[in-house]
Scaffold this motif. Structure first.
Motif, mmCIF file in Angstrom:
data_model
loop_
_atom_site.group_PDB
_atom_site.id
_atom_site.type_symbol
_atom_site.label_atom_id
_atom_site.label_comp_id
_atom_site.label_asym_id
_atom_site.label_seq_id
_atom_site.Cartn_x
_atom_site.Cartn_y
_atom_site.Cartn_z
ATOM 1 N N SER A 332 -4.003 -12.695 8.240
ATOM 2 C CA SER A 332 -4.915 -12.183 9.258
ATOM 3 C C SER A 332 -4.560 -10.738 9.593
ATOM 4 N N ASP A 333 -5.464 -10.071 10.322
ATOM 5 C CA ASP A 333 -5.242 -8.675 10.691
ATOM 6 C C ASP A 333 -3.958 -8.500 11.505
ATOM 7 N N GLU A 334 -3.687 -9.415 12.409
ATOM 8 C CA GLU A 334 -2.511 -9.272 13.268
ATOM 9 C C GLU A 334 -1.227 -9.632 12.544
ATOM 10 N N LEU A 335 -1.219 -10.729 11.785
ATOM 11 C CA LEU A 335 0.022 -11.176 11.164
ATOM 12 C C LEU A 335 0.422 -10.312 9.983
ATOM 13 N N ARG A 336 -0.535 -9.655 9.320
ATOM 14 C CA ARG A 336 -0.166 -8.852 8.156
ATOM 15 C C ARG A 336 0.594 -7.585 8.538
ATOM 16 N N HIS A 337 0.596 -7.243 9.828
ATOM 17 C CA HIS A 337 1.348 -6.068 10.267
ATOM 18 C C HIS A 337 2.818 -6.389 10.498
ATOM 19 N N ARG A 338 3.178 -7.643 10.452
ATOM 20 C CA ARG A 338 4.558 -8.020 10.718
ATOM 21 C C ARG A 338 5.390 -7.900 9.438
ATOM 22 N N ARG A 339 6.680 -7.826 9.613
ATOM 23 C CA ARG A 339 7.597 -7.671 8.480
ATOM 24 C C ARG A 339 7.489 -8.865 7.541
ATOM 25 N N GLU A 340 7.303 -8.576 6.268
ATOM 26 C CA GLU A 340 7.171 -9.652 5.298
ATOM 27 C C GLU A 340 8.528 -10.295 5.036
ATOM 28 N N PRO A 341 8.573 -11.637 4.961
ATOM 29 C CA PRO A 341 9.845 -12.313 4.677
ATOM 30 C C PRO A 341 10.282 -12.087 3.234
ATOM 31 N N GLU A 342 11.556 -12.313 2.968
ATOM 32 C CA GLU A 342 12.105 -12.127 1.630
ATOM 33 C C GLU A 342 11.548 -13.184 0.679
ATOM 34 N N PRO A 343 11.327 -12.824 -0.596
ATOM 35 C CA PRO A 343 10.846 -13.801 -1.577
ATOM 36 C C PRO A 343 11.855 -14.938 -1.769
ATOM 37 N N VAL A 344 11.342 -16.072 -2.207
ATOM 38 C CA VAL A 344 12.163 -17.249 -2.471
ATOM 39 C C VAL A 344 12.142 -17.518 -3.973
ATOM 40 N N VAL A 345 13.317 -17.711 -4.562
ATOM 41 C CA VAL A 345 13.410 -17.987 -5.990
ATOM 42 C C VAL A 345 13.176 -19.474 -6.224
ATOM 43 N N VAL A 346 12.203 -19.785 -7.063
ATOM 44 C CA VAL A 346 11.903 -21.176 -7.383
ATOM 45 C C VAL A 346 13.115 -21.799 -8.073
ATOM 46 N N LEU A 384 5.217 -21.464 -0.311
ATOM 47 C CA LEU A 384 5.147 -20.162 -0.955
ATOM 48 C C LEU A 384 3.723 -19.809 -1.350
ATOM 49 N N ALA A 385 3.440 -18.513 -1.400
ATOM 50 C CA ALA A 385 2.124 -18.034 -1.844
ATOM 51 C C ALA A 385 2.082 -18.023 -3.362
ATOM 52 N N GLU A 386 0.922 -18.323 -3.906
ATOM 53 C CA GLU A 386 0.785 -18.364 -5.359
ATOM 54 C C GLU A 386 0.921 -16.964 -5.960
ATOM 55 N N ASN A 387 1.293 -16.942 -7.225
ATOM 56 C CA ASN A 387 1.245 -15.733 -8.039
ATOM 57 C C ASN A 387 0.775 -16.175 -9.412
ATOM 58 N N ALA A 388 -0.511 -15.971 -9.674
ATOM 59 C CA ALA A 388 -1.115 -16.489 -10.902
ATOM 60 C C ALA A 388 -0.485 -15.912 -12.159
#
Length: 589
Positions: A332-346, A384-388
């Protein structure tokens, strides 16, 4: 129709006329225009001539003041045998090997045509003006007993900062260069490369996240889809970078250093761009392979699956893939301004992660219901968010995928109702509704399915009580449909509406982002109070909110008091303010 004379190409006695290419007089007169005549071009041509003459070093002197200086370029090479060839367009003293290896054109000295030059070599000297270069005047070749070794060029320099121009021209030049007796900073073009491949007279260097310092040579500030090739110190910018990006953000790029490659052709006379022939295309293909070979030397990689497949077809064994995915967040517009969390290794976490794929991308209500459910899931798996780009790797394809969120509410009468959303196993989804109402309780279920093969049945992987559940996007009303549990804090609902559904309007005539956000948040608080508080409580909450907006003014009263009286029927009222010193003021509302 145009009439043609079939005998036009024959003489009266039928003798065949033969023709061949030749240079017209206009070409010589316009020869100064074949080069841009700038100092970088002059230096590039002069330095190439020193190298081809077999020089071991080059000395440069700057005489006079900036703007009216004279530059002297001196080498210790073989010198010039025939001075006439300096002004013979297309002629040179280079040997056959140099001609073949470098496609030497015999036009480089013409880069000095506009400014003029004095040449000293092998005991002779000659001063060449523009008129001499253009064939409009003659120059006398005179004896010069002091000019016995190599060749010396003297020419005027009006450009500012000629020393900086020399540094750029010599940066990757293979011979040592001095300016007024001091060494000019130089380096190898492929210094710092992670991997170097020798191929058909070229050296292909693979660099990680950058490359040699070349951007300032072309007034650029970022790598941008270009390939850079070093022709013995003259850097050529070619369209279309040879590069490969890993999903981790690591980028590999190829830079080319020319040793001796006769099949590499550059556009003459300035050699500022390549000729796109079969050799050039084969070079690019070899560069792409060199990158994959370099990746194969690393402890792991994060290449898109299509690039890993290509490596396999080339017989290149890659190290293990590291699939790092960003934790899913509400987009969303508000949440995308926050610091992104570190990626997680599968594979690194004890609990197998869940994957949110594109199936939820266009469903704001589903994402808004998923967001608080995940925040309250203690001990739950990483979501986790997808990465095609990773689709095809077995470890990625085996991840369970979030299929949606479903909810059941308990009404005032104790009955239960399935809300719009993704239905549970074997259940039919209810239609979406914009209704905003209060219920006794909300029970939310998170659904997931297995892998990326044939779509499996969604199963419940987590359920919990929730304060509210959104049932529509709310396009028509500005706010979504919602079922909110009795006793929920109005502030929690208002915050969720702002975080998940606020979308700013970026039209030119729209209010600022902050103004739009403030207005939406105020309406969200008003809606939450209307749903969850009775009339008096909601009114008090609105008044308190208003007073908080003027709290700095209220603090000026010190220990004073404010008393508000509402007239019967709500048609008016008074406000009575008593300051700390006892001064009293009353005003009508």
């Amino acid at each position: 129709m145009i009439a043609t004379d079939t005998n036009a190409d024959r003489t009266s006695d039928d003798t065949v006329i033969r023709i061949r290419g030749a240079l017209g007089e206009k070409v010589l007169r316009k020869s100064p225009e074949l080069f841009n005549q700038g100092l970088p071009t002059v230096l590039a041509e002069a330095l190439q001539n020193c190298r081809r003459a077999g020089a071991a070093c080059v000395e440069v002197e700057l005489l006079g003041e900036e703007g009216r200086a004279t530059m002297v370029v001196r080498d210790d090479g073989r010198g010039i045998v025939d001075m006439a060839k300096l002004v013979t367009f297309g002629a040179s003293d280079w040997d056959e090997r140099t001609d073949l290896a470098e496609n030497a054109a015999g036009m480089g000295v013409f880069s000095l045509a506009s400014r003029g030059v004095t040449v000293r070599s092998r005991g002779r000297r000659v001063t060449l003006t523009r008129e001499v270069f253009c064939g409009e005047a003659e120059a006398a070749v005179l004896p010069d007993a002091d000019a016995q070794v190599g060749t010396e060029l003297l020419f005027p320099v009006a450009e500012p900062c000629p020393g900086a121009a020399l540094e750029r021209a010599c940066r990757f030049y293979p011979l040592p260069v001095t300016l007024n007796g001091r060494p000019v900073g130089q380096r190898g073009f492929l210094d710092g490369a992670a991997h170097v491949v020798d191929w058909q007279g070229l050296r292909l260097g693979v660099f990680r996240d950058g490359g040699p310092k070349v951007l300032d040579l072309f007034d650029r500030h970022r790598w941008d889809r270009r390939l850079y090739l070093n022709f013995h110190g003259h850097v050529v910018e070619c369209p279309g970078a040879v590069s490969l990006a890993e999903e981790s953000g690591r980028t590999w790029s190829v830079f080319v250093d020319v040793a001796e490659a006769p099949d590499l052709r550059l556009v003459l006379p300035a050699r500022n761009e390549p000729i796109d022939n079969g050799f050039f295309r084969a070079m690019r293909a070899r560069g792409e392979r060199a990158i994959l070979e370099c990746v194969a030397l690393q402890p792991n990689h994060s290449l898109p699956f299509k690039d890993a497949e290509r490596a396999g077809r080339l017989g290149i064994a890659l190290p293990p893939v590291e699939i790092a995915l960003a934790p899913w967040t509400m987009p969303s517009d508000e949440l995308r301004h926050r610091r992104e969390p570190e990626p997680v290794v599968v594979g690194a976490s004890r609990v197998p992660p869940l994957l949110v794929d594109g199936g939820l991308a266009g469903d704001t209500a589903a994402q808004a219901n998923l967001h608080p459910l995940l925040l309250g899931w203690e001990g739950g798996p990483p979501v986790l968010a997808e990465n095609a780009a990773f689709a095809g790797y077995p470890a990625y394809d085996a991840l369970r995928i979030v299929a949606g969120v479903a909810a059941t509410v308990t009404g005032q009468d104790g009955g239960t109702e399935e809300l719009p959303g993704t239905a549970g196993p074997g259940e039919a989804a209810a239609p979406a509704t914009d209704e905003q109402r209060v219920v006794e309780a909300v029970r939310v279920r998170l659904l997931a399915r297995d892998g990326r093969g044939p779509r499996s049945e969604a199963v419940v992987v987590h359920e919990a009580d929730a304060p509210f559940f959104f049932t529509s996007e709310g396009w028509d009303t500005g706010f979504p449909g919602v079922a909110v549990a009795k006793g929920t804090d109005p502030g929690a609902l208002a915050d969720a509406l702002v975080e998940c559904f606020f979308a700013h309007n970026d039209d030119a005539d729209a209010d600022s982002y902050d103004s739009q956000l403030e207005a939406y948040a105020a309406d969200a608080r008003d809606l939450a109070r209307t749903l969850l508080l009775d009339g008096a409580e909601a009114a008090v909450a609105r008044i308190v909110e208003g007073l908080r907006g003027i709290r700095w003014s209220l603090r000026t009263l010190g220990a004073g008091t404010v008393e508000v009286r509402i007239a019967e029927g709500g048609s008016g009222g008074t406000i009575r303010v008593v300051a700390a010193d006892g001064q009293e003021t009353t005003a009508a509302l």
